[in-house]
Design an enzyme around this catalytic site. Structure first.
Site, PDB file in Angstrom:
ATOM      1  N   LYS A 108      39.249  41.145  36.595  1.00 29.21           N
ATOM      2  CA  LYS A 108      39.721  39.765  36.595  1.00 29.21           C
ATOM      3  C   LYS A 108      39.027  39.074  37.750  1.00 29.21           C
ATOM      4  CE  LYS A 108      43.535  36.714  37.675  1.00 29.21           C
ATOM      5  NZ  LYS A 108      44.873  36.537  38.247  1.00 29.21           N
ATOM      6  N   GLY A 150      39.544  34.368  35.655  1.00 28.90           N
ATOM      7  CA  GLY A 150      40.780  34.333  36.424  1.00 28.90           C
ATOM      8  C   GLY A 150      41.408  32.959  36.522  1.00 28.90           C
ATOM      9  N   SER A 193      48.677  37.257  41.943  1.00 25.66           N
ATOM     10  CA  SER A 193      48.871  36.311  43.052  1.00 25.66           C
ATOM     11  C   SER A 193      49.950  35.302  42.722  1.00 25.66           C
ATOM     12  CB  SER A 193      47.561  35.581  43.357  1.00 25.66           C
ATOM     13  OG  SER A 193      46.587  36.502  43.797  1.00 25.66           O
ATOM     14  N   ASN A 194      50.000  34.829  41.467  1.00 26.50           N
ATOM     15  CA  ASN A 194      51.005  33.842  41.093  1.00 26.50           C
ATOM     16  C   ASN A 194      52.406  34.426  41.033  1.00 26.50           C
ATOM     17  OD1 ASN A 194      49.528  31.264  40.528  1.00 26.50           O
ATOM     18  ND2 ASN A 194      48.304  32.713  39.346  1.00 26.50           N
ATOM     19  N   VAL A 224      43.004  35.371  32.428  1.00 23.28           N
ATOM     20  CA  VAL A 224      44.310  35.441  33.086  1.00 23.28           C
ATOM     21  C   VAL A 224      44.465  34.112  33.805  1.00 23.28           C
ATOM     22  CG1 VAL A 224      45.738  36.649  34.762  1.00 23.28           C
ATOM     23  CG2 VAL A 224      44.089  37.934  33.380  1.00 23.28           C
ATOM     24  N   SER A 281      38.535  35.659  39.729  1.00 26.54           N
ATOM     25  CA  SER A 281      39.089  34.324  39.949  1.00 26.54           C
ATOM     26  C   SER A 281      38.205  33.455  40.825  1.00 26.54           C
ATOM     27  CB  SER A 281      40.480  34.448  40.600  1.00 26.54           C
ATOM     28  OG  SER A 281      41.352  35.156  39.755  1.00 26.54           O
TER      29      SER A 281
END
Lengths: 298, 298, 298, 298
Positions: free
Chosen positions: A167, A193, A48-49, A210, A169
């Site tokens: 992962k 996440g 996403s980043n 992450v 988040s």
């Protein structure tokens, strides 16, 4: 074969853009060079980043290739290959494997979230994992998708030989504890996440993290990882406390524009985001900066 | 120039797929042929019901071209051109105009919903509308995007000369009334995004409707449109009542797989959806069918 | 016996407090006197706008008694008798009937909302309706309770001989249409719970409205009621449009403190709310006032 | 004066009812007797698990008196004194202090949640704490109230000399870490509001826990508390893992009816809940039981 060990910290790289919003591969390599001295377990690209929804398929593949070339072989390369349809996800996953990704990170499809039942998601991930030449990590990020990969789906998918972990988040520590506990007989690794709940996740048995903030404060996050592994919980707590506010400010509060801005204060290339993501206002920059300075990072 | 009049009913076409999930243009033309006798104002392609997130960019353009060729010139062609990034949306909008779309229907970008402030969305739509050779219709569909285009953004954008109106699928009739009232001095047209609240929207001053159910019951929806225009509110109410349950079942309850299944009962090609959308179970088909039969449509 | 006809407008009275936050019965009577000339169908006391959760049981009963004494017998008195437990609700309902209420308005219990299944709510309302000497109106107000009385529960309860109808404040016009349609064979009356969607509710077949704004603009709301009954839909639309913004400002936007402030501009006693409800700031008062003046009411 | 130390485990007692749903004080004393041998720091009465919204004011006070008489003086008695209005909360708090409560646990008022701004809540709690003869603990339980006491309100209130800490049942471990960190210069104690995230909360610096599951598995929870204090994190993790599923089943999944049923398997009096809370079905009892047996507790 051996299972890939995901234990450690992974920064989900931002994707550098030029002033005209083109991918800037030179700056990407520059950042990689700077990250080389930090003991990350590996890197994530196009999470996403990484603004992956703003990149064309061809751009996504070029980013993977570029990072693979620049990355030592002992660093894992996780690449975000999720698309909305199963067939597009399979195609992207195969191509990213060919481009050098070690692991495919596959976000939940979400546009038709009302139809994304546990059964539909199990089938989606099973088909992707069956077809993928590299191991798959599930990726649940409800802040973006408004969808939590259901726990029962995770437990079913944990049994798939080509699914390595998740992962998560969402930040629900009860769920993270439950995932670790209920998959204890599988080779299934849970990655936190976000830096905000990294220590808590380790305390419950997560394997790694992450963390967007690792783009900025990679060293301290690797130190937090080490303290948790070595049982230095008191020191870990103090460090974790100082990381929450900066992390909230580069994720929930100011998002990727905030993350990129903060990167610049620590010697990395940040640069603009693609529209419609907008740059921070001066007062927002000030507020962002204060979350780093008040916690002793600036 | 003249403003395009959006008054009337638009079916948001489903995209026919073959058993191997390839776009089936022959079946698409077949459906268009069957729709030709219904007094629709026009058609929407590649809205949410068109599974647009599951189509590659090239496929999206081919669908527009195919429909344009088959559609009489007096029927409006609205094409869903929204992408996550502003630059991709502009590129897609320009290409769809070249492929023959009369109007671009632009869904709100949503993946980074926390960052999609009113200001960011105003800037996104303004850039798209500035660059688009055809008029733009805003599209807010919170059931899919978890994002409501803020009212204040709508009111600002209503003043843009190339923004024609909005398709609002949220179903908040207070908001619909307010949008009509507050834009009464602009040439701004509000389209109800669902058959469930079509009569109510007309009663508040909406211009028309983009209704999934029009893929199945196009005739009755055009009759409802006519009754509302002519002031036959009592008859309209009875008709509206009989349409709610079927509509809920092909939208919220069973989604596109339900819509495609129901199309088959009325002589249209439905066919499979692309994965991860999954076909209905036999008991779901039964439940779907009962919402049509209990209201006198089957 | 005859069914009570709920057709028309009901203001859900605010409860006047003195500067020390005691119930001010004199001011309550004063307001009733002023409302006497408006053709309301009746009044609601101790709905959400009556701050009922802030009144002790004895105060609730005294308010009912006070209003009953002051109200002509041809005006219906609906009294909010809902409590969290079934036994307390029954006791309060019986006492309010003795105090002169014509109808009990029973809000959904909500503190344990996770346990308030359709079955639990059906049982709750059935026991209350069985025990009540006066007819019961269901009351669903999700903005306060975070709970929507499920449609299937409403349809089951509509068959109870002592359940007269529902006040629905959720604003989902699809649901309102469905309730009217699915209960068309019962004597079941649907009341719109807000002025914002009054016209739309009438267009779908609702019987009347319980509207906070009727405390302020009772005359115009009764006029809107009349226009809808007589088929003057175009004029009704213009009137409805002008009522939405003032209504939103005395409900969602500024709540009861806003409602009480606006009452003062129209000759009624408003006064303070009980804490923790707080008075508006001067700039909020200004904003509130502008929603009335911009629509021609001040 | 000394600050009261909240370090340790507190069961939020269920309120025993007879078959006719009257408070059964004999059974309450019986349970207290059984709990006497468990090293709890104290008890909570009339929290959410005590069905406080279903008790009349007089009943609430009698429960406090009854428990105070039966409880050794070295055990803390926290009593839930929150009401919707500030004035009722103050009155109840003073009365509970007179009845023997050591600490008042004050839930956020929530019915008018749209109006419960940070400022309104700060004022509410400040007035209550100013007037209370005993220390106050804030109580945030969004699953019931749909309202999270805002972090900024918590930080402001932490400076009040008569506010001791917060019971946070929201489960957001990021928020818990932030509260501990940002109040590190105050005497402010954070209590985890659920057994599911007890270890994680301790790892972040919480002082103790108020855990529904302590009604059933008080011994293991006190052992988990001890392990965390002594740094036995690995053993703590294994224990925590085995407690999550039983805890989820007596809270989110089956609520108080599930909690009371489970109490009976471990030698306590459970009994019925007040309506509209409904008893579990046989298959739900089976599912509940399996979460205890699968984790080695039965």
């Amino acid at each position: 074969g051996h299972t890939i060990d995901l234990g450690g910290i992974f920064p989900p790289l931002t994707t550098p853009f030029s002033p005209t919003q083109e991918v800037d591969y030179t700056q990407l390599e520059g950042n990689l060079c700077r990250y080389a001295s930090i003991p990350f377990r590996g890197l994530v690209v196009l999470g996403s980043n990484g603004e992956y929804p703003y990149l064309a398929p061809q751009e996504r593949l070029e980013v993977v290739s570029c990072v693979r070339r620049a990355l030592p072989r002992d660093r894992l390369l996780l690449a975000g290959s999720g698309c909305e349809s199963t067939q597009a996800t399979i195609k992207m996953t195969v191509s990213m494997a060919e481009a050098g990704a070690d692991v495919a990170l596959v976000v939940t499809p979400c546009y038709y979230r009302g139809a994304m039942t546990s059964a539909a998601l199990v089938q989606h991930y099973t088909e992707v994992a069956d077809a993928s030449p590299i191991p798959v990590v599930l990726y649940s990020v409800p802040a973006n998708t408004s969808l939590d990969l259901p726990l029962e789906a995770v437990l079913t998918l944990a049994q798939h030989p080509n699914i390595l972990g998740i992962k998560d988040s969402g930040g629900d520590i009860t769920r993270i504890g439950l995932m670790v506990h209920k998959t204890r007989k599988e080779d299934f690794q849970v990655l936190a996440g976000s830096a905000s709940f990294l220590l808590a996740s380790y305390a419950l048995g997560a394997s790694g993290g992450v963390c967007a903030l690792a783009n900025v404060l990679g060293g301290p996050l690797c130190q937090l990882d080490r303290l948790c592994r070595e049982g230095g919980w008191q020191e870990a707590r103090d460090l974790q406390h100082r990381l929450i506010e900066p992390n909230v400010s580069v994720t929930r509060r100011f998002g990727i524009p905030g993350l990129k801005k903060a990167m610049e204060w620590f010697g990395y290339y940040g640069g603009p985001c693609r529209a419609p993501l907008t740059p921070l206002s001066p007062s927002q920059v000030e507020e962002l900066r204060s979350t780093f300075s008040a916690n002793g990072w600036l």
